[in-house]
Enzyme design. Structure first.
Site, PDB file in Angstrom:
ATOM      1  N   LYS A   1      85.941 -35.998  -7.087  1.00 59.54           N
ATOM      2  CA  LYS A   1      86.928 -37.071  -7.265  1.00 59.54           C
ATOM      3  C   LYS A   1      86.214 -38.402  -7.109  1.00 59.54           C
ATOM      4  O   LYS A   1      85.147 -38.514  -6.493  1.00 59.54           O
ATOM      5  CB  LYS A   1      88.078 -36.955  -6.258  1.00 59.54           C
ATOM      6  CG  LYS A   1      87.677 -36.995  -4.767  1.00 59.54           C
ATOM      7  CD  LYS A   1      87.447 -38.365  -4.180  1.00 59.54           C
ATOM      8  CE  LYS A   1      87.102 -38.304  -2.690  1.00 59.54           C
ATOM      9  NZ  LYS A   1      86.602 -39.603  -2.160  1.00 59.54           N
TER      10      LYS A   1
ATOM     11  N   MET B   1      76.388 -33.448  -1.121  1.00 56.15           N
ATOM     12  CA  MET B   1      77.100 -33.531   0.152  1.00 56.15           C
ATOM     13  C   MET B   1      77.016 -34.960   0.681  1.00 56.15           C
ATOM     14  O   MET B   1      76.027 -35.646   0.484  1.00 56.15           O
ATOM     15  CB  MET B   1      76.481 -32.555   1.156  1.00 56.15           C
ATOM     16  CG  MET B   1      76.629 -31.097   0.761  1.00 56.15           C
ATOM     17  SD  MET B   1      75.652 -30.016   1.835  1.00 56.15           S
ATOM     18  CE  MET B   1      76.373 -30.375   3.431  1.00 56.15           C
ATOM     19  N   GLY B   2      78.074 -35.395   1.359  1.00 57.71           N
ATOM     20  CA  GLY B   2      78.071 -36.728   1.938  1.00 57.71           C
ATOM     21  C   GLY B   2      78.038 -37.826   0.908  1.00 57.71           C
ATOM     22  O   GLY B   2      77.543 -38.919   1.165  1.00 57.71           O
ATOM     23  N   GLY B   3      78.575 -37.544  -0.279  1.00 50.90           N
ATOM     24  CA  GLY B   3      78.487 -38.509  -1.367  1.00 50.90           C
ATOM     25  C   GLY B   3      79.742 -39.316  -1.611  1.00 50.90           C
ATOM     26  O   GLY B   3      79.752 -40.210  -2.446  1.00 50.90           O
ATOM     27  N   GLY B   4      80.838 -38.966  -0.924  1.00 50.83           N
ATOM     28  CA  GLY B   4      82.091 -39.680  -1.159  1.00 50.83           C
ATOM     29  C   GLY B   4      82.839 -39.200  -2.386  1.00 50.83           C
ATOM     30  O   GLY B   4      83.777 -39.856  -2.835  1.00 50.83           O
ATOM     31  N   ILE B   5      82.425 -38.045  -2.934  1.00 48.64           N
ATOM     32  CA  ILE B   5      83.124 -37.521  -4.112  1.00 48.64           C
ATOM     33  C   ILE B   5      83.894 -36.233  -3.800  1.00 48.64           C
ATOM     34  O   ILE B   5      84.375 -35.558  -4.699  1.00 48.64           O
ATOM     35  CB  ILE B   5      82.169 -37.310  -5.311  1.00 48.64           C
ATOM     36  CG1 ILE B   5      81.000 -36.392  -4.962  1.00 48.64           C
ATOM     37  CG2 ILE B   5      81.646 -38.646  -5.808  1.00 48.64           C
ATOM     38  CD1 ILE B   5      80.111 -36.081  -6.153  1.00 48.64           C
TER      39      ILE B   5
ATOM     40  N   GLY C   1      83.181 -33.217  -2.296  1.00 46.43           N
ATOM     41  CA  GLY C   1      82.690 -31.867  -2.559  1.00 46.43           C
ATOM     42  C   GLY C   1      83.200 -30.818  -1.591  1.00 46.43           C
ATOM     43  O   GLY C   1      83.719 -29.779  -1.995  1.00 46.43           O
TER      44      GLY C   1
ATOM     45  N   SER D   1      85.782 -30.979   0.546  1.00 49.67           N
ATOM     46  CA  SER D   1      87.247 -30.895   0.486  1.00 49.67           C
ATOM     47  C   SER D   1      87.702 -30.148  -0.760  1.00 49.67           C
ATOM     48  O   SER D   1      88.645 -29.352  -0.719  1.00 49.67           O
ATOM     49  CB  SER D   1      87.858 -32.299   0.483  1.00 49.67           C
ATOM     50  OG  SER D   1      87.563 -32.991   1.672  1.00 49.67           O
ATOM     51  N   SER D   2      87.026 -30.393  -1.877  1.00 55.98           N
ATOM     52  CA  SER D   2      87.390 -29.733  -3.127  1.00 55.98           C
ATOM     53  C   SER D   2      87.094 -28.238  -3.056  1.00 55.98           C
ATOM     54  O   SER D   2      87.886 -27.414  -3.525  1.00 55.98           O
ATOM     55  CB  SER D   2      86.637 -30.378  -4.288  1.00 55.98           C
ATOM     56  OG  SER D   2      87.109 -29.903  -5.530  1.00 55.98           O
TER      57      SER D   2
ATOM     58  N   ASP E   1      91.435 -35.285   2.552  1.00 52.32           N
ATOM     59  CA  ASP E   1      91.345 -35.312   1.088  1.00 52.32           C
ATOM     60  C   ASP E   1      91.721 -33.982   0.435  1.00 52.32           C
ATOM     61  O   ASP E   1      91.859 -33.921  -0.790  1.00 52.32           O
ATOM     62  CB  ASP E   1      89.922 -35.680   0.641  1.00 52.32           C
ATOM     63  CG  ASP E   1      89.603 -37.148   0.854  1.00 52.32           C
ATOM     64  OD1 ASP E   1      90.524 -37.912   1.193  1.00 52.32           O
ATOM     65  OD2 ASP E   1      88.434 -37.526   0.683  1.00 52.32           O
TER      66      ASP E   1
END
Length: 284
Positions: free
Chosen positions: A14, A99-103, A105, A107-108, A140
């Site tokens: 996301k 990981m840890g990218g704010g997109i 991963g 949570s999805s 999220d």
């Protein structure tokens, strides 16, 4: 064991198209307003159901994340406990999202696990029940379960579906893991962006309140933003570290991607207001 393997369940990334921090609550959580949109770039999970109740995960992440901390296994266990099912699953993760990218991963991945196993175990929970379990795993997770681009406020759990422009994005992935807790505990983080109505937000200039602090603390993020913003409107997603540039066409994004300097990595993706996971579920 794998003859009943159900394959290619997508866990999409996301983007937070904007992220406004409106205040801090007494419990320490922050009041936010944000707009979530999915992109067609995903992790993929396979599942093989068993009757023993055992849960196992195969992933190249095993050396990085202890199984006890893995959101995929936590999600599966939570669904077992909530429904009382005696079924288990063997799970394979093809990890593509940083990981840890704010997109989103992790949570999805958790959301896809809940949605897929609810289907495969035939536990027949409603989307709202799955979202309730998901919220216990992370703020999220519900947006990925609901499967629609959404305006969110509160701590991110109040969701209103929206139709956002489905642009093309060039997403850069700085090689740094940004701690969400660290960002929100930063004393210099702006926490006073006025709350606006959804209509006002959709027609105003978008920004990410976390971006200046993360860029200051992580030079890799600042470098990626400085390069990308020369070519397109660009922002950080979530609490970073990923940043995205906005394009009208894939060709425009590819033209800029071809110029990517050494030391920067990224990928091109299409924004989508309906999650690839929701589309996968309709194929059954």
């Amino acid at each position: 064991m794998t003859s009943n393997r159900s394959t290619a369940w997508p866990a999409p990334a996301k983007l937070n198209l904007f992220l406004h921090v409106n205040g801090r609550r007494a419990d320490g959580y922050h009041e936010l307003q944000t707009l979530f949109q999915f992109i067609d770039y995903c992790d993929y999970l396979d599942f093989a159901v068993n009757d023993s109740g055992s849960l196992t995960l195969h992933s190249e992440m095993e050396a990085v994340v202890a199984n006890s901390d893995n959101l995929i296994l936590k999600a599966a266990k939570s669904l077992q406990e909530y429904t009382g099912t005696h079924q288990g699953a063997e799970i394979w993760l093809d990890k593509k999202l940083p990981m840890g990218g704010g997109i989103g991963g992790g949570s999805s991945d958790a959301a896809t696990t809940l949605v897929a196993l609810n289907h495969l175990w035939q536990t027949q929970l409603s989307q709202d029940e799955l979202a309730k379990i998901g919220l216990s795993l992370g703020a999220d997770v519900p947006v990925f379960i609901n499967g629609l681009a959404a305006f969110a406020e509160g701590v991110g759990e109040k969701l209103i579906p929206v139709e956002a422009p489905e642009n093309w994005y060039l997403i850069l992935t700085p090689d740094v893991h940004v701690s969400t807790a660290e960002v929100f505990n930063d004393p210099l983080l702006p926490r006073d962006t006025p709350k606006l109505s959804m209509d006002d937000l959709m027609s105003s200039d978008w920004h990410n309140d976390c971006q200046p602090r993360v860029a200051e603390r992580y030079p890799q993020v600042a470098k990626a933003l400085a390069w990308l913003i020369e070519y397109a409107p660009s922002r950080m997603t979530g609490t970073g570290a990923c940043v995205f540039g906005i394009f009208d066409t894939r060709q425009q994004a590819e033209h800029v991607f071809a110029k990517l300097p050494a030391g920067l990595c990224g990928f091109i993706a299409k924004g989508t207001n309906k999650s690839p996971l929701a589309l996968r579920l309709t194929q059954h």
